[in-house]
Write a protein that holds these residues in place. Sequence first.
Motif, PDB file in Angstrom:
ATOM      1  N   UNK A  91       0.820  -1.141  -0.001  1.00  0.00           N
ATOM      2  CA  UNK A  91       0.092   0.019   0.133  1.00  0.00           C
ATOM      3  C   UNK A  91       0.795   1.096   0.042  1.00  0.00           C
ATOM      4  N   UNK A  92       1.933   1.300   0.734  1.00  0.00           N
ATOM      5  CA  UNK A  92       2.866   2.355   0.704  1.00  0.00           C
ATOM      6  C   UNK A  92       3.742   2.552  -0.448  1.00  0.00           C
ATOM      7  N   UNK A  93       3.988   1.526  -1.383  1.00  0.00           N
ATOM      8  CA  UNK A  93       4.726   1.824  -2.445  1.00  0.00           C
ATOM      9  C   UNK A  93       3.685   1.918  -3.496  1.00  0.00           C
ATOM     10  N   UNK A  94       2.640   1.734  -3.616  1.00  0.00           N
ATOM     11  CA  UNK A  94       1.981   1.659  -4.880  1.00  0.00           C
ATOM     12  C   UNK A  94       1.578   3.420  -5.370  1.00  0.00           C
ATOM     13  N   UNK A  95       1.521   4.272  -4.341  1.00  0.00           N
ATOM     14  CA  UNK A  95       1.214   5.794  -4.711  1.00  0.00           C
ATOM     15  C   UNK A  95       2.372   6.139  -5.349  1.00  0.00           C
ATOM     16  N   UNK A  96       3.793   6.145  -4.729  1.00  0.00           N
ATOM     17  CA  UNK A  96       4.917   6.504  -5.695  1.00  0.00           C
ATOM     18  C   UNK A  96       5.238   5.757  -6.811  1.00  0.00           C
ATOM     19  N   UNK A  97       4.644   4.587  -7.334  1.00  0.00           N
ATOM     20  CA  UNK A  97       4.965   4.031  -8.162  1.00  0.00           C
ATOM     21  C   UNK A  97       4.022   4.655  -9.635  1.00  0.00           C
ATOM     22  N   UNK A  98       3.317   5.500  -9.325  1.00  0.00           N
ATOM     23  CA  UNK A  98       2.271   6.244 -10.454  1.00  0.00           C
ATOM     24  C   UNK A  98       1.592   5.280 -11.218  1.00  0.00           C
ATOM     25  N   UNK A  99       1.035   4.196 -10.432  1.00  0.00           N
ATOM     26  CA  UNK A  99       0.263   3.329 -10.988  1.00  0.00           C
ATOM     27  C   UNK A  99      -0.963   3.322 -10.423  1.00  0.00           C
ATOM     28  N   UNK A 100      -2.122   3.109 -10.718  1.00  0.00           N
ATOM     29  CA  UNK A 100      -3.323   3.230 -10.045  1.00  0.00           C
ATOM     30  C   UNK A 100      -3.657   2.130  -9.134  1.00  0.00           C
ATOM     31  N   UNK A 101      -4.315   2.439  -7.971  1.00  0.00           N
ATOM     32  CA  UNK A 101      -4.249   1.469  -6.954  1.00  0.00           C
ATOM     33  C   UNK A 101      -5.341   0.249  -7.385  1.00  0.00           C
ATOM     34  N   UNK A 102      -6.242   0.382  -8.355  1.00  0.00           N
ATOM     35  CA  UNK A 102      -6.973  -0.659  -9.012  1.00  0.00           C
ATOM     36  C   UNK A 102      -6.426  -1.390 -10.097  1.00  0.00           C
ATOM     37  N   UNK A 103      -5.092  -1.047 -10.525  1.00  0.00           N
ATOM     38  CA  UNK A 103      -4.404  -1.883 -11.558  1.00  0.00           C
ATOM     39  C   UNK A 103      -4.066  -3.226 -10.800  1.00  0.00           C
ATOM     40  N   UNK A 104      -4.090  -4.181 -11.920  1.00  0.00           N
ATOM     41  CA  UNK A 104      -3.930  -5.624 -11.528  1.00  0.00           C
ATOM     42  C   UNK A 104      -2.633  -5.674 -10.432  1.00  0.00           C
ATOM     43  N   UNK A 127       5.045  -3.063 -17.593  1.00  0.00           N
ATOM     44  CA  UNK A 127       5.484  -1.894 -17.263  1.00  0.00           C
ATOM     45  C   UNK A 127       4.874  -1.389 -15.950  1.00  0.00           C
ATOM     46  N   UNK A 128       3.555  -1.561 -15.819  1.00  0.00           N
ATOM     47  CA  UNK A 128       2.910  -1.077 -14.248  1.00  0.00           C
ATOM     48  C   UNK A 128       3.480  -2.058 -13.279  1.00  0.00           C
ATOM     49  N   UNK A 129       3.685  -3.371 -13.799  1.00  0.00           N
ATOM     50  CA  UNK A 129       3.916  -4.314 -12.665  1.00  0.00           C
ATOM     51  C   UNK A 129       5.502  -3.994 -12.313  1.00  0.00           C
ATOM     52  N   UNK A 130       6.317  -3.645 -13.327  1.00  0.00           N
ATOM     53  CA  UNK A 130       7.725  -3.266 -13.132  1.00  0.00           C
ATOM     54  C   UNK A 130       7.700  -2.072 -11.971  1.00  0.00           C
ATOM     55  N   UNK A 131       7.045  -1.024 -12.260  1.00  0.00           N
ATOM     56  CA  UNK A 131       6.923   0.338 -11.553  1.00  0.00           C
ATOM     57  C   UNK A 131       6.498  -0.160  -9.850  1.00  0.00           C
ATOM     58  N   UNK A 132       5.363  -0.974 -10.046  1.00  0.00           N
ATOM     59  CA  UNK A 132       4.890  -1.102  -8.730  1.00  0.00           C
ATOM     60  C   UNK A 132       5.759  -2.187  -7.914  1.00  0.00           C
ATOM     61  N   UNK A 133       6.292  -3.275  -8.481  1.00  0.00           N
ATOM     62  CA  UNK A 133       7.148  -3.988  -7.623  1.00  0.00           C
ATOM     63  C   UNK A 133       8.577  -3.158  -7.281  1.00  0.00           C
ATOM     64  N   UNK A 134       9.294  -2.335  -7.976  1.00  0.00           N
ATOM     65  CA  UNK A 134      10.288  -1.618  -7.808  1.00  0.00           C
ATOM     66  C   UNK A 134      10.047  -0.554  -6.761  1.00  0.00           C
ATOM     67  N   UNK A 135       8.786  -0.015  -6.698  1.00  0.00           N
ATOM     68  CA  UNK A 135       8.587   0.916  -5.521  1.00  0.00           C
ATOM     69  C   UNK A 135       8.185   0.266  -4.370  1.00  0.00           C
ATOM     70  N   UNK A 136       7.404  -0.894  -4.400  1.00  0.00           N
ATOM     71  CA  UNK A 136       7.343  -1.343  -3.122  1.00  0.00           C
ATOM     72  C   UNK A 136       8.387  -2.072  -2.526  1.00  0.00           C
TER      73      UNK A 136
END
Length: 167
Positions: A91-104, A127-136
């Motif tokens: 939850x803390x990492x999703x926001x800075x990832x730039x990906x919507x919280x509702x994305x898979x 690309x969304x997955x990469x951004x989320x994973x790296x941010x988290x």
Amino acid sequence: MGAAIPGCCRGGGASLRPVQRLGLASCEPPSDDGAFRRETERVVNEIAQELRTIDDGAAWFSGLSQARRQEVLREVAGYAMQAHVTAADGRAGVAPSGVKPTANPSVMICMDPPRTGFANLPADECLKAFRVLVSVFTVADTRRRKTYCKGICGHAWHNLPTATEPL
């Protein structure tokens, strides 16, 4: 952590728990290219330590073949699990990832326990997955560096030099 052959990488991987399986099925055999794994490790850790931006990392990731993207997603999911990522980290990492919280990828990482089937997502979600994973991973790794490694860390990946090579 998309499919080179439409539909061949789908099928349940997203529901696997991290303790059941860290390596995920892909359409192509995993690469044993150690230099590429080291490059992935360097890029991800430089982002986590704010030596590089997530946008720099996303540009690097976007330049990879689909097979390499899947390989990177598997690697970064492994790093996240090694950092003991939690749903709260998600939850803390999703926001800075730039990906919507509702994305898979966002939903998957915020589950308790977090899911790791990112390499099994459709190609347009990589690309969304990469951004989320790296941010988290950044959130979890920072927490661990501040608690377990504070002042005594000998991990090379936690002690990167400040100068970075261009991607």
